[in-house]
Write an enzyme that holds these catalytic residues in place. Sequence first.
Site, PDB file in Angstrom:
ATOM      1  N   ARG A 228       0.978  -1.054  -0.055  1.00  0.00           N
ATOM      2  CA  ARG A 228      -0.046   0.022  -0.017  1.00  0.00           C
ATOM      3  C   ARG A 228       0.733   1.313  -0.178  1.00  0.00           C
ATOM      4  NH1 ARG A 228      -3.482  -2.867  -1.496  1.00  0.00           N
ATOM      5  NH2 ARG A 228      -5.468  -3.320  -0.566  1.00  0.00           N
ATOM      6  N   HIS A 276      -0.905  -0.089  -9.606  1.00  0.00           N
ATOM      7  CA  HIS A 276      -1.524  -1.091  -8.833  1.00  0.00           C
ATOM      8  C   HIS A 276      -2.142  -2.267  -9.608  1.00  0.00           C
ATOM      9  CE1 HIS A 276      -3.808  -1.146  -4.672  1.00  0.00           C
ATOM     10  NE2 HIS A 276      -3.723  -2.142  -5.309  1.00  0.00           N
TER      11      HIS A 276
HETATM   12  N1  LIG Z   1      -0.681  -4.511  -5.105  1.00  0.00           N
HETATM   13  C1  LIG Z   1      -1.535  -5.370  -5.196  1.00  0.00           C
HETATM   14  O1  LIG Z   1      -1.824  -5.435  -6.358  1.00  0.00           O
HETATM   15  C2  LIG Z   1      -1.882  -5.994  -3.845  1.00  0.00           C
HETATM   16  C3  LIG Z   1      -1.423  -5.621  -2.749  1.00  0.00           C
HETATM   17  N2  LIG Z   1      -1.878  -6.354  -1.613  1.00  0.00           N
HETATM   18  C4  LIG Z   1      -1.517  -6.075  -0.264  1.00  0.00           C
HETATM   19  O2  LIG Z   1      -0.725  -7.122   0.385  1.00  0.00           O
HETATM   20  C5  LIG Z   1      -0.947  -7.171   1.762  1.00  0.00           C
HETATM   21  C6  LIG Z   1      -0.646  -8.549   2.088  1.00  0.00           C
HETATM   22  O3  LIG Z   1      -1.482  -9.511   1.832  1.00  0.00           O
HETATM   23  P1  LIG Z   1      -1.493 -11.084   2.286  1.00  0.00           P
HETATM   24  O4  LIG Z   1       0.101 -11.718   2.562  1.00  0.00           O
HETATM   25  O5  LIG Z   1      -2.494 -11.512   1.794  1.00  0.00           O
HETATM   26  O6  LIG Z   1      -1.690 -10.587   4.027  1.00  0.00           O
HETATM   27  P2  LIG Z   1      -1.563 -11.415   5.458  1.00  0.00           P
HETATM   28  O7  LIG Z   1      -2.627 -10.916   6.410  1.00  0.00           O
HETATM   29  O8  LIG Z   1      -1.749 -12.847   4.786  1.00  0.00           O
HETATM   30  O9  LIG Z   1      -0.179 -11.118   5.924  1.00  0.00           O
HETATM   31  C7  LIG Z   1       0.065 -10.095   6.364  1.00  0.00           C
HETATM   32  C8  LIG Z   1       1.491 -10.196   7.103  1.00  0.00           C
HETATM   33  O10 LIG Z   1       1.852  -8.957   7.725  1.00  0.00           O
HETATM   34  C9  LIG Z   1       2.329  -9.099   8.847  1.00  0.00           C
HETATM   35  N3  LIG Z   1       2.002  -7.757   9.739  1.00  0.00           N
HETATM   36  C10 LIG Z   1       0.879  -7.357  10.186  1.00  0.00           C
HETATM   37  N4  LIG Z   1       0.999  -6.211  10.666  1.00  0.00           N
HETATM   38  C11 LIG Z   1       2.218  -6.183  11.358  1.00  0.00           C
HETATM   39  C12 LIG Z   1       3.143  -5.318  11.983  1.00  0.00           C
HETATM   40  N5  LIG Z   1       2.820  -4.306  12.617  1.00  0.00           N
HETATM   41  N6  LIG Z   1       4.245  -5.645  12.181  1.00  0.00           N
HETATM   42  C13 LIG Z   1       4.871  -6.687  11.519  1.00  0.00           C
HETATM   43  N7  LIG Z   1       4.339  -7.557  10.891  1.00  0.00           N
HETATM   44  C14 LIG Z   1       3.157  -7.225  10.472  1.00  0.00           C
HETATM   45  C15 LIG Z   1       1.685 -10.114   9.433  1.00  0.00           C
HETATM   46  O11 LIG Z   1       2.265 -10.952  10.501  1.00  0.00           O
HETATM   47  P3  LIG Z   1       1.881 -12.213  11.441  1.00  0.00           P
HETATM   48  O12 LIG Z   1       2.034 -13.266  10.119  1.00  0.00           O
HETATM   49  O13 LIG Z   1       2.476 -12.379  12.657  1.00  0.00           O
HETATM   50  O14 LIG Z   1       0.263 -12.135  11.416  1.00  0.00           O
HETATM   51  C16 LIG Z   1       1.377 -11.092   8.140  1.00  0.00           C
HETATM   52  O15 LIG Z   1       2.721 -11.954   8.379  1.00  0.00           O
HETATM   53  C17 LIG Z   1      -2.544  -6.852   1.652  1.00  0.00           C
HETATM   54  O16 LIG Z   1      -3.048  -6.497   2.888  1.00  0.00           O
HETATM   55  C18 LIG Z   1      -2.534  -5.779   0.454  1.00  0.00           C
HETATM   56  O17 LIG Z   1      -2.391  -4.515   1.086  1.00  0.00           O
HETATM   57  C19 LIG Z   1      -2.571  -7.529  -1.949  1.00  0.00           C
HETATM   58  C20 LIG Z   1      -3.085  -7.896  -3.054  1.00  0.00           C
HETATM   59  C21 LIG Z   1      -2.849  -7.259  -4.223  1.00  0.00           C
HETATM   60  O1  LIG Z   2      -4.812  -4.304  -3.707  1.00  0.00           O
HETATM   61  C1  LIG Z   2      -5.225  -5.174  -4.054  1.00  0.00           C
HETATM   62  C2  LIG Z   2      -6.047  -6.124  -2.798  1.00  0.00           C
HETATM   63  O2  LIG Z   2      -6.582  -7.230  -3.209  1.00  0.00           O
HETATM   64  O3  LIG Z   2      -5.836  -5.866  -1.615  1.00  0.00           O
END
Ligand SMILES: NC(=O)C1=CN([C@@H]2O[C@H](COP(=O)(O)OP(=O)(O)OC[C@H]3O[C@@H](n4cnc5c(N)ncnc54)[C@H](OP(=O)(O)O)[C@@H]3O)[C@@H](O)[C@H]2O)C=CC1
Ligand SMILES: O=CC(=O)O
Length: 313
Positions: A228, A276
Site C-alpha cells: 500500500r 496497482h
Molecule cells: N499491489 C497489489 O496489487 C496488492 C496488494 N496487496 C497487499 O498485500 C497485503 C498482504 O497480503 P497478504 O499476504 O494476503 O496478507 P496477510 O494478512 O496474509 O499477511 C500479513 C502479514 O503482515 C504481518 N504484519 C501485520 N502487521 C504487522 C506489524 N505491525 N508488524 C509486523 N508484521 C505485521 C503479519 O504478521 P503475522 O504473520 O505475525 O500475523 C503477516 O505476516 C494486503 O494487505 C494488501 O494491502 C494484496 C493484493 C494485491
Molecule cells: O490491492 C489489492 C488487494 O486485493 O488488496
Amino acid sequence: MNIIFYHPTFDNAYWLSHLQHHLPEANIRIWQPGDSDPADYALVWHPPVEMLAGRESLKAIFALGAGVDSILSRLKTHPDLLPRNVPLYRLEDTGMARQMQEYAVSQVLHWFRRFDDYQLQKQQAQWQPLDDYQPEQFTIGIMGAGVLGNNVAQSLQAWGFPVRCWSRSRKSWSGVESFAGPDELGAFLHGTRVLINLLPSTPETENIINRALLEQLADDAYLLNLARGVHVVDEDLLAALESGKLKGAMLDVFRREPLPPESDLWRHPRVAITPHIAAVTRPLEAIAFIAKTIGALERGEATTGQVDLTRGY
Ligand SMILES: NC(=O)C1=CN([C@@H]2O[C@H](COP(=O)(O)OP(=O)(O)OC[C@H]3O[C@@H](n4cnc5c(N)ncnc54)[C@H](OP(=O)(O)O)[C@@H]3O)[C@@H](O)[C@H]2O)C=CC1
Ligand SMILES: O=CC(=O)O
C-alpha cells in the site's frame, strides 16, 4: 440463501453468472441503492454505507480483494459501515500469490543482472560490461510474512538469494530467516539489500518505510512496494534515492491513486511505476474461494480468511 453483490468497476454480469454456477441454490442479486431486502451474504468492494448498515443478520461479508484497509479505514467516519458481529472475510491468494511471485522475481532479477545500470549506459551509447553481483550480496528482506509474503519468499529462494522475513509472529520456514516484532526490525533491516513490502495497511504500519528505516538498509539498496502507498513516506524515499542510499525503487501502490501527474516519483530516473496491478482479483479463483467458504459456513465447518478486526488485517 440470498446474496448481494457490489463492486464499482467489475463486470457484474460475468460475476453473477459464475457465482450462480458455483452456488446454484442461491438467489444472487446486484445490490442497488434502496435495496434493503434480506441477505445472508454480501460480496463487496468499496461498498456504500447504505448497503451494509443495519444488516446484523448477515452471516458473512466478503471483501473482493486481499487488503481490507479501504473498508476498515472508513469505519472511523462511518461506524455503521460494517454491521456488528458479522464476520468479514478477505481473499486469500486466489491467484494473487502467483502474480506477486512473477512481479517480485522479475524485478529482483532485473536489479540483480544490473539491467537498470545497462539501461543508463545505453542512453549514452556506452558499451561497458559491469561486474556481476553475487547472490550473497542480494539479501532479500520481505516485510509481511503472510499468504503473499510466504509465496514470494519461496520463489526468490528458488533463485538462490538469501531470504529473510519480518512479521508480528515468528515463522519457521525452511531456509528463511525470520524476524518478529518491532524489537527485531533493526536486525531484519541490517544487511537487507532488497526490501519487499507485503504488509497490510494498519495504524501500526502506516509510514513505516521512512527515513529512519531506509537508513538501516544495506548500501545501494532497492525497494519494491507491492502493498500500500501509505506505508511509504514519499519524501524520505526520494531523499534516500538522492543520497545514494537507495539505488532504485519499484512502486505499484501510492498514497493517492491514480498517482497525480505532479508527483516527483513519475520523473525520477531510478523509480519504476506500475498502476496497482501487482496482483489483481482473478474472478474464477475468487468465486471458487467464496463459494467454498460459504459452503463451509453453512455446514458449520472451519474456514480461513476471516479478518481479525482488532488487528486490522
Ligand atoms: N499491489 C497489489 O496489487 C496488492 C496488494 N496487496 C497487499 O498485500 C497485503 C498482504 O497480503 P497478504 O499476504 O494476503 O496478507 P496477510 O494478512 O496474509 O499477511 C500479513 C502479514 O503482515 C504481518 N504484519 C501485520 N502487521 C504487522 C506489524 N505491525 N508488524 C509486523 N508484521 C505485521 C503479519 O504478521 P503475522 O504473520 O505475525 O500475523 C503477516 O505476516 C494486503 O494487505 C494488501 O494491502 C494484496 C493484493 C494485491
Ligand atoms: O490491492 C489489492 C488487494 O486485493 O488488496
